[in-house]
Design a protein around this motif. Structure first.
Motif, mmCIF file in Angstrom:
data_model
loop_
_atom_site.group_PDB
_atom_site.id
_atom_site.type_symbol
_atom_site.label_atom_id
_atom_site.label_comp_id
_atom_site.label_asym_id
_atom_site.label_seq_id
_atom_site.Cartn_x
_atom_site.Cartn_y
_atom_site.Cartn_z
ATOM 1 N N UNK A 104 2.338 57.009 12.023
ATOM 2 C CA UNK A 104 2.061 56.619 10.645
ATOM 3 C C UNK A 104 0.641 56.112 10.471
ATOM 4 N N UNK A 105 0.146 55.338 11.438
ATOM 5 C CA UNK A 105 -1.225 54.836 11.366
ATOM 6 C C UNK A 105 -2.224 55.987 11.431
ATOM 7 N N UNK A 106 -1.928 56.968 12.279
ATOM 8 C CA UNK A 106 -2.829 58.124 12.396
ATOM 9 C C UNK A 106 -2.842 58.918 11.090
ATOM 10 N N UNK A 107 -1.651 59.177 10.532
ATOM 11 C CA UNK A 107 -1.572 59.920 9.275
ATOM 12 C C UNK A 107 -2.232 59.145 8.133
ATOM 13 N N UNK A 108 -2.029 57.825 8.121
ATOM 14 C CA UNK A 108 -2.644 56.998 7.084
ATOM 15 C C UNK A 108 -4.158 57.059 7.196
ATOM 16 N N UNK A 109 -4.655 57.127 8.416
ATOM 17 C CA UNK A 109 -6.091 57.183 8.663
ATOM 18 C C UNK A 109 -6.657 58.552 8.291
ATOM 19 N N UNK A 110 -5.947 59.609 8.667
ATOM 20 C CA UNK A 110 -6.470 60.961 8.488
ATOM 21 C C UNK A 110 -6.184 61.565 7.114
ATOM 22 N N UNK A 111 -5.070 61.167 6.483
ATOM 23 C CA UNK A 111 -4.682 61.775 5.217
ATOM 24 C C UNK A 111 -4.889 60.852 4.023
ATOM 25 N N UNK A 112 -4.390 59.610 4.126
ATOM 26 C CA UNK A 112 -4.423 58.707 2.975
ATOM 27 C C UNK A 112 -5.794 58.050 2.843
ATOM 28 N N UNK A 113 -6.283 57.426 3.913
ATOM 29 C CA UNK A 113 -7.643 56.856 3.901
ATOM 30 C C UNK A 113 -8.565 57.810 4.653
ATOM 31 N N UNK A 114 -8.709 58.998 4.110
ATOM 32 C CA UNK A 114 -9.405 60.071 4.815
ATOM 33 C C UNK A 114 -10.922 59.973 4.747
ATOM 34 N N UNK A 115 -11.444 59.061 3.927
ATOM 35 C CA UNK A 115 -12.893 58.956 3.772
ATOM 36 C C UNK A 115 -13.495 57.781 4.528
ATOM 37 N N UNK A 116 -12.711 57.175 5.386
ATOM 38 C CA UNK A 116 -13.247 56.090 6.210
ATOM 39 C C UNK A 116 -12.598 56.134 7.590
ATOM 40 N N UNK A 117 -13.295 55.597 8.572
ATOM 41 C CA UNK A 117 -12.778 55.515 9.941
ATOM 42 C C UNK A 117 -12.123 54.150 10.102
ATOM 43 N N UNK A 118 -10.803 54.125 9.987
ATOM 44 C CA UNK A 118 -10.091 52.851 9.973
ATOM 45 C C UNK A 118 -10.272 52.082 11.276
ATOM 46 N N UNK A 119 -10.157 52.765 12.408
ATOM 47 C CA UNK A 119 -10.307 52.079 13.692
ATOM 48 C C UNK A 119 -11.699 51.479 13.840
ATOM 49 N N UNK A 120 -12.699 52.234 13.452
ATOM 50 C CA UNK A 120 -14.071 51.736 13.562
ATOM 51 C C UNK A 120 -14.286 50.550 12.634
ATOM 52 N N UNK A 121 -13.716 50.601 11.437
ATOM 53 C CA UNK A 121 -13.851 49.499 10.494
ATOM 54 C C UNK A 121 -13.192 48.225 11.021
ATOM 55 N N UNK A 122 -12.025 48.387 11.637
ATOM 56 C CA UNK A 122 -11.316 47.228 12.191
ATOM 57 C C UNK A 122 -12.104 46.629 13.357
ATOM 58 N N UNK A 123 -12.621 47.478 14.226
ATOM 59 C CA UNK A 123 -13.420 46.981 15.343
ATOM 60 C C UNK A 123 -14.726 46.356 14.851
ATOM 61 N N UNK A 124 -15.148 46.738 13.646
ATOM 62 C CA UNK A 124 -16.357 46.167 13.044
ATOM 63 C C UNK A 124 -16.021 44.938 12.206
ATOM 64 N N UNK A 125 -14.786 44.399 12.390
ATOM 65 C CA UNK A 125 -14.339 43.146 11.785
ATOM 66 C C UNK A 125 -14.097 43.240 10.270
ATOM 67 N N UNK A 126 -13.727 44.401 9.792
ATOM 68 C CA UNK A 126 -13.449 44.558 8.363
ATOM 69 C C UNK A 126 -11.999 44.165 8.091
ATOM 70 N N UNK A 127 -11.801 42.930 7.625
ATOM 71 C CA UNK A 127 -10.452 42.417 7.392
ATOM 72 C C UNK A 127 -9.756 43.123 6.232
ATOM 73 N N UNK A 128 -10.505 43.628 5.267
ATOM 74 C CA UNK A 128 -9.914 44.319 4.128
ATOM 75 C C UNK A 128 -9.195 45.590 4.587
ATOM 76 N N UNK A 129 -9.855 46.372 5.418
ATOM 77 C CA UNK A 129 -9.230 47.583 5.952
ATOM 78 C C UNK A 129 -8.052 47.215 6.857
ATOM 79 N N UNK A 130 -8.177 46.130 7.607
ATOM 80 C CA UNK A 130 -7.093 45.690 8.487
ATOM 81 C C UNK A 130 -5.851 45.307 7.685
ATOM 82 N N UNK A 131 -6.032 44.690 6.530
ATOM 83 C CA UNK A 131 -4.898 44.314 5.678
ATOM 84 C C UNK A 131 -4.174 45.566 5.191
#
Length: 299
Positions: A104-131
């Motif tokens: 589900x996380x992979x599909x959410x990353x690739x299909x739903x939030x397809x215009x951002x790299x969720x893992x990279x954002x989280x590792x870059x301390x983006x709490x909004x994307x983490x929520x």
């Protein structure tokens, strides 16, 4: 003399089942933490404590809570079987939950939030994307929990039904997210996903409420549908149609309620432009609260 406390009949061996369930839960939660670190190529202790990456902690917390929600469905029926079957059922559903949460996380990353790299954002301390990441994992778990209580047993048919509900969940979340993205774009310059990459916390809380609320009402489909183990197509279409109808109903109710309860407030200006976390929390509470009311009415 009146009895001060009236308890229902509790099985004498309830503590044995409790020990089995908690033991397996601890094992799976530890595995989830280890897998999360391995897939992100980091040491979880280092990232959580030394680096103080709050976004990483929020993401893992969401996945752990989601796994607990899935395991709660397995625990609910564990005392109805013997110890061995209870353990196997708990472990099987736990492993299925682990896999589906990850998928589900992979599909959410690739299909739903397809215009951002969720893992990279989280590792870059983006709490909004983490929520948003945590909310998507929890929403998937809520649906899986509902289906696990809806099906009978842990056979192949039951697992197919669980996977079917997972597909339905992702499809409905995709459509609802695109709807809110279009709405955001009509009221603002730029896209919702770009705003999330910029750390728009209020927007993340607002959308998290929408995601969790939608999953709550979609899970209520289990109260409306009859489970037929071998009716794969009707099970799928049943969940899709009732889930979509309930999601639309929630969206309409929340929209009306916001206009009435939050009259006098410009929600677009407060949340999207001024990043008002307080107003966003109220919107989140209304989305989840109304979802619980609809679920309770149907139940």
């Amino acid at each position: 003399m009146n009895v001060l406390v009236n308890l229902i009949s509790v099985p004498a061996d309830i503590w044995v089942y409790f020990a089995i369930d908690v033991g397996i839960a601890i094992l799976l939660l530890a595995a989830l933490r280890w897998i999360s670190g391995r897939l992100s190529s980091v040491d979880t202790n280092e990232e959580l404590c030394t680096q103080d990456n709050f976004a990483f902690g929020i993401s893992i917390a969401g996945r752990m809570f989601a796994l607990c929600v899935v395991l709660a469905a397995a625990v609910a029926g564990s005392t109805k079987t013997d110890y061995y079957i209870a353990a196997v059922s708990m472990l099987a559903y736990g492993l299925v939950g682990l896999v589906l949460i990850k998928v589900g996380r992979v599909l959410h990353d690739k299909l739903i939030l397809d215009r951002l790299d969720k893992e990279a954002q989280i590792m870059d301390r983006n709490s909004s994307v983490a929520i948003i990441d945590a909310a998507s994992a929890i929403s998937t778990a809520i649906i899986i929990h509902s289906v696990m209580l809806w099906v009978e047993g842990t056979d192949t048919n039951a697992l197919i039904a669980v996977c079917t509900s997972f597909i339905v969940t992702q499809a409905i979340l995709l459509v609802t997210t695109r709807f809110y993205e279009r709405q955001y774009r009509a009221n603002n310059q730029g896209t919702m996903q770009k705003a999330l990459t910029e750390g728009q916390l209020a927007l993340a809380l607002q959308q998290a409420g929408m995601i969790v609320g939608t999953s709550i009402v979609v899970s209520t489909s289990a109260k409306l549908l009859i489970y037929n183990p071998e009716a794969y197509v009707s099970n799928f279409t049943g969940w899709l149609v009732t889930g979509a109808w309930l999601a639309v109903l929630l969206a309409i109710l929340v929209m009306v309620l916001k206009k009435l309860v939050l009259s006098g407030l410009n929600l677009v200006q407060e949340v999207d432009q001024q990043h008002n976390v307080g107003v966003a929390c109220i919107e989140m509470a209304l989305s989840v609260g109304i979802a619980f009311m609809v679920s309770g009415l149907i139940a």
